[in-house]
Design an enzyme around this catalytic site. Structure first.
Site, PDB file in Angstrom:
ATOM      1  N   ARG A   1      34.988  49.216  31.301  1.00 44.96           N
ATOM      2  CA  ARG A   1      34.630  48.829  32.664  1.00 44.96           C
ATOM      3  C   ARG A   1      33.466  49.708  33.144  1.00 44.96           C
ATOM      4  O   ARG A   1      32.517  49.219  33.750  1.00 44.96           O
ATOM      5  CB  ARG A   1      35.831  49.003  33.608  1.00 44.96           C
TER       6      ARG A   1
ATOM      7  N   HIS B   1      37.712  37.617  38.335  1.00 47.44           N
ATOM      8  CA  HIS B   1      37.477  39.048  38.098  1.00 47.44           C
ATOM      9  C   HIS B   1      36.412  39.175  36.999  1.00 47.44           C
ATOM     10  O   HIS B   1      36.698  39.557  35.866  1.00 47.44           O
ATOM     11  CB  HIS B   1      38.792  39.708  37.678  1.00 47.44           C
TER      12      HIS B   1
ATOM     13  N   CYS C   1      44.487  44.004  31.481  1.00 50.89           N
ATOM     14  CA  CYS C   1      43.446  44.566  32.357  1.00 50.89           C
ATOM     15  C   CYS C   1      43.925  45.813  33.081  1.00 50.89           C
ATOM     16  O   CYS C   1      43.107  46.594  33.563  1.00 50.89           O
ATOM     17  CB  CYS C   1      42.991  43.509  33.351  1.00 50.89           C
TER      18      CYS C   1
ATOM     19  N   ASP D   1      48.700  39.959  31.873  1.00 48.71           N
ATOM     20  CA  ASP D   1      48.358  40.578  33.167  1.00 48.71           C
ATOM     21  C   ASP D   1      49.606  40.493  34.038  1.00 48.71           C
ATOM     22  O   ASP D   1      50.597  39.820  33.684  1.00 48.71           O
ATOM     23  CB  ASP D   1      47.170  39.808  33.789  1.00 48.71           C
TER      24      ASP D   1
ATOM     25  N   ARG E   1      35.892  43.685  46.746  1.00 50.54           N
ATOM     26  CA  ARG E   1      37.213  43.268  46.235  1.00 50.54           C
ATOM     27  C   ARG E   1      37.970  42.683  47.415  1.00 50.54           C
ATOM     28  O   ARG E   1      38.245  43.391  48.399  1.00 50.54           O
ATOM     29  CB  ARG E   1      37.965  44.445  45.620  1.00 50.54           C
TER      30      ARG E   1
ATOM     31  N   GLN F   1      35.869  42.436  34.883  1.00 50.52           N
ATOM     32  CA  GLN F   1      36.914  42.632  33.867  1.00 50.52           C
ATOM     33  C   GLN F   1      36.613  41.797  32.627  1.00 50.52           C
ATOM     34  O   GLN F   1      36.695  42.295  31.501  1.00 50.52           O
ATOM     35  CB  GLN F   1      38.272  42.233  34.467  1.00 50.52           C
TER      36      GLN F   1
HETATM   37  N1  NVA Z   1      45.640  39.610  38.496  1.00 47.27           N
HETATM   38  C1  NVA Z   1      45.689  40.964  38.996  1.00 47.27           C
HETATM   39  C2  NVA Z   1      44.590  41.773  38.389  1.00 47.27           C
HETATM   40  C3  NVA Z   1      44.567  43.223  38.798  1.00 47.27           C
HETATM   41  C4  NVA Z   1      43.399  43.978  38.231  1.00 47.27           C
HETATM   42  C5  NVA Z   1      45.585  40.961  40.508  1.00 47.27           C
HETATM   43  O1  NVA Z   1      44.797  40.193  41.046  1.00 47.27           O
HETATM   44  O2  NVA Z   1      46.318  41.725  41.160  1.00 47.27           O
HETATM   45  N1   CP Z   2      41.721  46.169  36.087  1.00 46.93           N
HETATM   46  C1   CP Z   2      41.413  46.536  37.353  1.00 46.93           C
HETATM   47  O1   CP Z   2      40.586  45.924  38.020  1.00 46.93           O
HETATM   48  O2   CP Z   2      42.090  47.636  37.784  1.00 46.93           O
HETATM   49  P1   CP Z   2      42.138  48.181  39.298  1.00 46.93           P
HETATM   50  O3   CP Z   2      42.901  47.140  40.100  1.00 46.93           O
HETATM   51  O4   CP Z   2      42.866  49.483  39.226  1.00 46.93           O
HETATM   52  O5   CP Z   2      40.751  48.310  39.814  1.00 46.93           O
END
Ligand code: NVA
Ligand code: CP
Length: 320
Positions: free
Chosen positions: A305, A143, A277, A237, A116, A146
């Site tokens: 997930r 992502h 998400c 989101d 990540r 997701q």
């Molecule tokens: N668009 C959000 C998704 C979090 C799971 C981010 O990147 O922070």
């Molecule tokens: N939806 C998702 O990826 O959640 P987290 O950021 O908590 O991993």
């Protein structure tokens, strides 16, 4: 004696960097494995076949997480394997040590890498350097885990996804990008309503249109009411994604007309469902009554997930 012929589709050793990486038969393989694992897990909370016994997954986190960390870590354990959590402060990817050097070292010790991070190019560099499977668990661009869990959730709910309309309201961000790439290939109409200046990546949209059986099923607009009308599901989101915190106040103003609330859902239709998400910012992109209400699929998404990632891990890391 009659033994099912082994599937000609295999994901052994495969990376998952983009929601476009898996062919439709490969998505089906992940989904069918996930369905079987989910059934067994829900029945007994255990898996008889420990297909990842002795396997290790390194998890590189340069951004926070609840769902991703717990589902990958618990998922590895449930399948007999082990996950190693590596925070930025532990590893210093690109600061204490170069991205490629981190990847080269992990490659000698573990069976897969989950990452990540910010720039998508970091995930791509790790995948290009390491010989083991590399899984994108969120970059600024995509992502894919997701999106796989979300489409799986829709299929559970509706039986099939071909012809469904998903209306994404808000930022043309990483989650939208992966939904567009995967959903349009699977026959969904993926609509987006975004404020001016917050649209998706143009090259990614061009790719999603090129891969979709019908490019017109990727619809991009700026009017949330027009976009949600008649949709089977409204998706939202965070207005401010991880890494964009300095823009949060400006975004809160710009995105205010894009809040998913009961008024917007009444335009969508009486049976329209809601997805997010998570994490959710209650009162910003979604109201609590909608998030916690009867139309909400958010906990099904979060649960899936676990199952869908286990499906991919079992197929990519298992059996070698
Ligand atoms: N668009 C959000 C998704 C979090 C799971 C981010 O990147 O922070
Ligand atoms: N939806 C998702 O990826 O959640 P987290 O950021 O908590 O991993």
């Amino acid at each position: 004696m009659s033994q099912a012929a082994e599937s000609p589709v295999s994901l052994r050793g495969r990376d998952l960097l983009s929601a476009a990486d898996l062919s439709m038969p490969e998505v089906e393989l992940v989904f069918s494995r996930a369905t079987a694992l989910k059934e067994e897990f829900q029945a007994t909370r255990r898996h008889v076949e420990q297909v990842l016994a002795g396997r290790s997954l390194a998890m590189l986190f340069q951004k926070p997480s609840l769902r991703t960390r717990v589902t990958f870590e618990a998922g590895m354990t449930q399948l007999g394997g082990h996950a190693v959590h590596l925070a930025t402060s532990d590893v210093g990817v690109g600061t204490r040590e170069s991205v490629a050097d981190v990847a080269r070292n992990l490659d000698r010790w573990v069976d897969g890498i989950m990452v990540r991070t910010f720039a998508h190019a970091i995930a791509e560099e790790i995948a290009a350097t390491a010989h083991i499977p590399v899984i994108n668990a969120l970059t600024d661009l995509e992502h894919p885990c997701q999106a796989l869990a979300d489409v799986f959730t829709l299929r559970e709910r509706f039986g099939a996804v071909d012809g469904l309309v998903l209306a994404f309201v808000g930022d043309g961000n990483n989650v939208y990008h992966s939904l567009a790439l995967l959903g349009a290939r699977m026959g969904l109409e993926v609509r987006l309503a975004h404020p001016p200046g917050f649209g998706p990546d143009a090259a990614l949209v061009a790719r999603a249109r090129a891969l979709a059986p019908d490019p017109e099923r990727i619809v991009i607009d700026q009017d949330p009411r027009a976009v949600v009308r008649g949709a089977d599901v409204v998706y939202t989101d965070a207005w401010t994604s991880m890494g964009q915190e300095a823009e949060a106040e400006r975004r809160r103003t710009v995105f205010a007309p894009y809040r998913v609330d009961e008024a917007l859902l009444s335009v969508a239709g009486p049976t329209t469902l809601v997805m997010h998400c998570l994490p959710a910012h209650r009162g910003d992109e979604i109201t609590s009554d909608v998030l916690d209400g009867p139309r909400s699929l958010v906990l099904e998404q979060a649960e899936n997930r676990l199952h869908v990632q286990k499906g991919f891990l079992a197929e990519s890391l298992g059996g070698r």
